[in-house]
Motif scaffolding. Structure first.
Motif, PDB file in Angstrom:
ATOM      1  N   LEU B 116       0.838  -1.204   0.000  1.00 32.81           N
ATOM      2  CA  LEU B 116       0.000   0.000   0.000  1.00 32.81           C
ATOM      3  C   LEU B 116       0.873   1.253   0.000  1.00 32.81           C
ATOM      4  O   LEU B 116       0.574   2.233  -0.675  1.00 32.81           O
ATOM      5  CB  LEU B 116      -0.917  -0.021   1.233  1.00 32.81           C
ATOM      6  N   LEU B 120       0.816   4.200  -2.685  1.00 32.80           N
ATOM      7  CA  LEU B 120       0.596   5.599  -2.287  1.00 32.80           C
ATOM      8  C   LEU B 120       1.706   6.502  -2.814  1.00 32.80           C
ATOM      9  O   LEU B 120       1.444   7.581  -3.349  1.00 32.80           O
ATOM     10  CB  LEU B 120       0.548   5.706  -0.758  1.00 32.80           C
ATOM     11  N   LEU B 121       2.931   6.061  -2.654  1.00 33.88           N
ATOM     12  CA  LEU B 121       4.063   6.875  -3.098  1.00 33.88           C
ATOM     13  C   LEU B 121       4.051   7.050  -4.615  1.00 33.88           C
ATOM     14  O   LEU B 121       4.332   8.130  -5.127  1.00 33.88           O
ATOM     15  CB  LEU B 121       5.390   6.248  -2.637  1.00 33.88           C
ATOM     16  N   LEU B 124       1.292   9.488  -5.485  1.00 34.72           N
ATOM     17  CA  LEU B 124       1.653  10.881  -5.181  1.00 34.72           C
ATOM     18  C   LEU B 124       2.436  11.518  -6.330  1.00 34.72           C
ATOM     19  O   LEU B 124       2.409  12.735  -6.517  1.00 34.72           O
ATOM     20  CB  LEU B 124       2.475  10.952  -3.884  1.00 34.72           C
ATOM     21  N   LEU B 163      -6.838  20.634  -2.825  1.00 29.88           N
ATOM     22  CA  LEU B 163      -7.104  19.407  -2.072  1.00 29.88           C
ATOM     23  C   LEU B 163      -8.098  18.519  -2.815  1.00 29.88           C
ATOM     24  O   LEU B 163      -7.911  17.296  -2.922  1.00 29.88           O
ATOM     25  CB  LEU B 163      -7.648  19.764  -0.679  1.00 29.88           C
ATOM     26  N   PHE B 164      -9.113  19.147  -3.351  1.00 28.74           N
ATOM     27  CA  PHE B 164     -10.138  18.421  -4.093  1.00 28.74           C
ATOM     28  C   PHE B 164      -9.498  17.666  -5.266  1.00 28.74           C
ATOM     29  O   PHE B 164      -9.707  16.457  -5.445  1.00 28.74           O
ATOM     30  CB  PHE B 164     -11.172  19.445  -4.598  1.00 28.74           C
ATOM     31  N   GLN B 165      -8.716  18.398  -6.046  1.00 29.12           N
ATOM     32  CA  GLN B 165      -8.060  17.798  -7.218  1.00 29.12           C
ATOM     33  C   GLN B 165      -7.099  16.694  -6.801  1.00 29.12           C
ATOM     34  O   GLN B 165      -7.042  15.628  -7.419  1.00 29.12           O
ATOM     35  CB  GLN B 165      -7.254  18.871  -7.977  1.00 29.12           C
ATOM     36  N   ARG B 167      -7.025  14.809  -4.099  1.00 31.95           N
ATOM     37  CA  ARG B 167      -7.685  13.580  -3.636  1.00 31.95           C
ATOM     38  C   ARG B 167      -8.266  12.801  -4.819  1.00 31.95           C
ATOM     39  O   ARG B 167      -8.189  11.572  -4.864  1.00 31.95           O
ATOM     40  CB  ARG B 167      -8.811  13.935  -2.664  1.00 31.95           C
ATOM     41  N   ARG B 168      -8.869  13.529  -5.754  1.00 26.91           N
ATOM     42  CA  ARG B 168      -9.477  12.874  -6.908  1.00 26.91           C
ATOM     43  C   ARG B 168      -8.410  12.130  -7.729  1.00 26.91           C
ATOM     44  O   ARG B 168      -8.573  10.962  -8.087  1.00 26.91           O
ATOM     45  CB  ARG B 168     -10.150  13.937  -7.780  1.00 26.91           C
ATOM     46  N   LEU B 170      -5.400  11.227  -6.753  1.00 26.51           N
ATOM     47  CA  LEU B 170      -4.795  10.147  -5.961  1.00 26.51           C
ATOM     48  C   LEU B 170      -5.674   8.897  -5.989  1.00 26.51           C
ATOM     49  O   LEU B 170      -5.195   7.781  -6.199  1.00 26.51           O
ATOM     50  CB  LEU B 170      -4.627  10.592  -4.503  1.00 26.51           C
ATOM     51  N   ARG B 171      -6.955   9.130  -5.786  1.00 26.23           N
ATOM     52  CA  ARG B 171      -7.880   7.998  -5.744  1.00 26.23           C
ATOM     53  C   ARG B 171      -7.885   7.271  -7.101  1.00 26.23           C
ATOM     54  O   ARG B 171      -7.809   6.035  -7.159  1.00 26.23           O
ATOM     55  CB  ARG B 171      -9.291   8.508  -5.419  1.00 26.23           C
ATOM     56  N   LEU B 174      -4.641   5.403  -7.525  1.00 26.13           N
ATOM     57  CA  LEU B 174      -4.588   4.219  -6.650  1.00 26.13           C
ATOM     58  C   LEU B 174      -5.443   3.088  -7.223  1.00 26.13           C
ATOM     59  O   LEU B 174      -5.057   1.914  -7.164  1.00 26.13           O
ATOM     60  CB  LEU B 174      -5.061   4.579  -5.240  1.00 26.13           C
TER      61      LEU B 174
END
Lengths: 115, 179
Positions: B116, B120-121, B124, B163-165, B167-168, B170-171, B174
């Protein structure tokens, strides 16, 4: 874009070193301790420098005053007078009609030899 | 998170050599420093080192912090500079670009987290530097949009959009990596 529903926060736990709370707290405490001790050393050095400056100035003034006093109280150096010319000595004896003693006569002859 | 007055007070005490003040500041800002460092160096172990070094530098130069209430923003600038220097010297040392080596995923993570952590890395990497900082500071250290805006020189709304962008993206990344 912000009119859409904000995506939920992500779980970043796997890349969060503070999950090991004990290790993380120990690291923060260690950093704080080192920083505080360095800061105290800096403050101490600054205080020493601040106090040393006037003390050094006073010491320098006292040294100069003592040195000046010593120089002022020392007698001026005297230059030894050269022995009188032998011919003048003989002339003086003749003028005064006084016979020189043996020591003066020997000294006068030695000086004449040196010439 | 400490308020600006608390931070200002702590900085004042730290300047007088108060060990508790230093420890409180370190505990309050070490994770934020780590988050910003991670956004640049992208290796958790390196980010920890950079965060600690930057925090020590900030503590040593505390008198240069012109606005003690904004110690956090000032510290993050030091972290960013330190992290960039670290990346440059690592590039020279290792002679390779920005790709993540195997050891970047291991570190102190429990075994189950390694996969995981790797994802994540890698995810990012899909973000811009500002998006990385915003999402890491918000989701890792709990910074508010206002705090993010103040520290990163953004408006509060701007910080929210980043932040919105982030998270979107990143998700999505992932999900790609998981499939």
């Amino acid at each position: 874009m912000t009119s859409d529903r904000e995506p939920a926060p992500l779980d970043l736990g796997p890349i969060d070193p503070s999950r090991d709370a004990a290790r993380w707290a120990a690291t923060a405490a260690r950093l704080g301790g080192v920083a505080a001790s360095r800061r105290r050393r800096t403050l101490l050095a600054r205080q020493v420098r601040a106090r040393a400056r006037p003390a050094l100035a006073v010491a320098a003034t006292v040294t100069l005053a003592i040195w000046g006093g010593v120089l002022a109280s020392r007698p001026a150096p005297t230059v030894a007078a050269p022995p009188p010319d032998p011919l003048f000595a003989v002339a003086a004896w003749a003028a005064e009609g006084a016979a020189p003693d043996t020591r003066e006569l020997v000294g006068l002859l030695e000086r004449l030899d040196d010439r | 998170m400490l308020g600006q007055r608390d931070v200002e007070h702590l900085v004042g005490r730290a300047l007088r050599g108060d060990a508790d003040a230093f420890s409180t500041l370190a505990a309050a800002f070490l994770r934020a420093a780590y988050a910003v460092a991670l956004g640049v160096v992208r290796r958790p172990a390196d980010a920890e080192d950079v965060a600690q070094e930057a925090l020590m530098t900030a503590f040593e130069r505390l008198e240069d912090c012109r606005e003690p209430a904004r110690f956090g923003g000032w510290l993050l600038q030091i972290v960013r500079r330190r992290a960039l220097t670290w990346v440059e010297s690592r590039g020279r040392r290792e002679g390779r670009g920005g790709e993540l080596p195997e050891e970047a995923f291991a570190g102190s993570a429990p075994t189950g987290d390694v996969a995981l952590r790797r994802r994540l890395l890698e995810a990012l990497d899909a973000l811009t530097p500002t998006q990385r900082e915003v999402v890491l500071l918000h989701d890792l250290d709990g910074w508010t949009h206002a705090e993010l805006g103040a520290a990163l020189g953004l408006t509060e709304n701007n910080a929210r959009q980043h932040l919105f962008q982030a998270r979107r993206l990143l998700r999505a990344r992932l999900e790609d990596l998981a499939s």
